[in-house]
Design a protein around this motif. Structure first.
Motif, PDB file in Angstrom:
ATOM      1  N   ARG A 175       0.843  -1.201   0.000  1.00  0.00           N
ATOM      2  CA  ARG A 175       0.000   0.000   0.000  1.00  0.00           C
ATOM      3  C   ARG A 175       0.877   1.249   0.000  1.00  0.00           C
ATOM      4  O   ARG A 175       1.965   1.254   0.571  1.00  0.00           O
ATOM      5  N   LEU A 176       0.345   2.304  -0.618  1.00  0.00           N
ATOM      6  CA  LEU A 176       1.042   3.581  -0.579  1.00  0.00           C
ATOM      7  C   LEU A 176       1.078   4.090   0.859  1.00  0.00           C
ATOM      8  O   LEU A 176       0.109   3.937   1.597  1.00  0.00           O
ATOM      9  N   ASP A 177       2.197   4.684   1.243  1.00  0.00           N
ATOM     10  CA  ASP A 177       2.348   5.255   2.576  1.00  0.00           C
ATOM     11  C   ASP A 177       2.578   6.755   2.416  1.00  0.00           C
ATOM     12  O   ASP A 177       3.715   7.201   2.225  1.00  0.00           O
ATOM     13  N   PRO A 178       1.493   7.550   2.454  1.00  0.00           N
ATOM     14  CA  PRO A 178       1.636   8.987   2.205  1.00  0.00           C
ATOM     15  C   PRO A 178       2.527   9.698   3.217  1.00  0.00           C
ATOM     16  O   PRO A 178       3.241  10.633   2.858  1.00  0.00           O
ATOM     17  N   GLU A 179       2.522   9.254   4.466  1.00  0.00           N
ATOM     18  CA  GLU A 179       3.354   9.913   5.480  1.00  0.00           C
ATOM     19  C   GLU A 179       4.839   9.697   5.192  1.00  0.00           C
ATOM     20  O   GLU A 179       5.637  10.632   5.262  1.00  0.00           O
ATOM     21  N   ARG A 180       5.216   8.478   4.885  1.00  0.00           N
ATOM     22  CA  ARG A 180       6.631   8.209   4.574  1.00  0.00           C
ATOM     23  C   ARG A 180       7.031   8.877   3.267  1.00  0.00           C
ATOM     24  O   ARG A 180       8.157   9.355   3.129  1.00  0.00           O
ATOM     25  N   THR A 181       6.114   8.916   2.309  1.00  0.00           N
ATOM     26  CA  THR A 181       6.408   9.578   1.039  1.00  0.00           C
ATOM     27  C   THR A 181       6.688  11.053   1.280  1.00  0.00           C
ATOM     28  O   THR A 181       7.664  11.602   0.773  1.00  0.00           O
ATOM     29  N   GLU A 182       5.847  11.708   2.075  1.00  0.00           N
ATOM     30  CA  GLU A 182       6.035  13.134   2.358  1.00  0.00           C
ATOM     31  C   GLU A 182       7.319  13.369   3.150  1.00  0.00           C
ATOM     32  O   GLU A 182       8.062  14.328   2.886  1.00  0.00           O
ATOM     33  N   ALA A 183       7.619  12.509   4.109  1.00  0.00           N
ATOM     34  CA  ALA A 183       8.855  12.641   4.879  1.00  0.00           C
ATOM     35  C   ALA A 183      10.073  12.523   3.959  1.00  0.00           C
ATOM     36  O   ALA A 183      11.041  13.285   4.100  1.00  0.00           O
ATOM     37  N   LEU A 184      10.017  11.600   3.011  1.00  0.00           N
ATOM     38  CA  LEU A 184      11.119  11.433   2.059  1.00  0.00           C
ATOM     39  C   LEU A 184      11.254  12.674   1.183  1.00  0.00           C
ATOM     40  O   LEU A 184      12.358  13.167   0.966  1.00  0.00           O
ATOM     41  N   ARG A 185      10.143  13.206   0.699  1.00  0.00           N
ATOM     42  CA  ARG A 185      10.197  14.411  -0.139  1.00  0.00           C
ATOM     43  C   ARG A 185      10.792  15.586   0.642  1.00  0.00           C
ATOM     44  O   ARG A 185      11.584  16.357   0.104  1.00  0.00           O
ATOM     45  N   GLN A 186      10.420  15.731   1.910  1.00  0.00           N
ATOM     46  CA  GLN A 186      10.965  16.814   2.727  1.00  0.00           C
ATOM     47  C   GLN A 186      12.459  16.633   2.973  1.00  0.00           C
ATOM     48  O   GLN A 186      13.226  17.594   2.939  1.00  0.00           O
ATOM     49  N   GLU A 187      12.879  15.391   3.202  1.00  0.00           N
ATOM     50  CA  GLU A 187      14.299  15.115   3.408  1.00  0.00           C
ATOM     51  C   GLU A 187      15.106  15.457   2.156  1.00  0.00           C
ATOM     52  O   GLU A 187      16.166  16.079   2.239  1.00  0.00           O
ATOM     53  N   VAL A 188      14.602  15.077   1.000  1.00  0.00           N
ATOM     54  CA  VAL A 188      15.284  15.389  -0.260  1.00  0.00           C
ATOM     55  C   VAL A 188      15.345  16.900  -0.461  1.00  0.00           C
ATOM     56  O   VAL A 188      16.381  17.443  -0.844  1.00  0.00           O
ATOM     57  N   ALA A 189      14.256  17.613  -0.172  1.00  0.00           N
ATOM     58  CA  ALA A 189      14.243  19.069  -0.319  1.00  0.00           C
ATOM     59  C   ALA A 189      15.261  19.719   0.614  1.00  0.00           C
ATOM     60  O   ALA A 189      15.964  20.662   0.217  1.00  0.00           O
ATOM     61  N   ARG A 190      15.369  19.226   1.855  1.00  0.00           N
ATOM     62  CA  ARG A 190      16.355  19.772   2.798  1.00  0.00           C
ATOM     63  C   ARG A 190      17.775  19.548   2.293  1.00  0.00           C
ATOM     64  O   ARG A 190      18.620  20.448   2.355  1.00  0.00           O
ATOM     65  N   LYS A 191      18.040  18.350   1.790  1.00  0.00           N
ATOM     66  CA  LYS A 191      19.391  18.057   1.301  1.00  0.00           C
ATOM     67  C   LYS A 191      19.728  18.900   0.075  1.00  0.00           C
ATOM     68  O   LYS A 191      20.846  19.386  -0.059  1.00  0.00           O
ATOM     69  N   ARG A 192      18.766  19.080  -0.817  1.00  0.00           N
ATOM     70  CA  ARG A 192      19.005  19.919  -1.996  1.00  0.00           C
ATOM     71  C   ARG A 192      19.263  21.363  -1.580  1.00  0.00           C
ATOM     72  O   ARG A 192      20.135  22.029  -2.127  1.00  0.00           O
ATOM     73  N   ALA A 193      18.492  21.863  -0.614  1.00  0.00           N
ATOM     74  CA  ALA A 193      18.681  23.235  -0.149  1.00  0.00           C
ATOM     75  C   ALA A 193      20.064  23.398   0.488  1.00  0.00           C
ATOM     76  O   ALA A 193      20.719  24.425   0.305  1.00  0.00           O
TER      77      ALA A 193
END
Length: 86
Positions: free
Chosen positions: A56-74
């Motif tokens: 099943r899709l896990d929206p919370e983990r997906t969002e956490a991953l997207r935020q982590e990637v955004a922080r690292k890119r920044a």
């Protein structure tokens, strides 16, 4: 371990890396091991970057991953000097 076993048993969360017409590349979250699976094994609506847990899709983990990637890119971004535009 076969790709079908990986998703069917939910041994670890996987991240959808690449979606093609009939196949997808997924990466195990616990070790980074990539494998190719038939796209029908993913839940309906799965997109690249989504995290799948127990089939099943896990929206919370997906969002956490997207935020982590955004922080690292920044953190890697180089600030532009005042007046310089790209």
């Amino acid at each position: 371990m076969g790709a079908g076993v990986l998703l069917a048993l939910g041994t670890s969360p996987v991240r959808v890396e690449v979606l093609e017409d009939t196949r997808a590349q997924v990466v195990r979250a616990d070790g980074g091991q990539a494998c190719t699976v038939e796209r029908w094994r993913l839940p309906p609506g799965a997109r690249e970057g989504d995290v799948v847990v127990d089939g099943r899709l896990d929206p919370e983990r997906t969002e956490a991953l997207r935020q982590e990637v955004a922080r690292k890119r920044a953190a890697l971004a180089v600030p532009l000097p005042p007046g310089l535009e790209l």
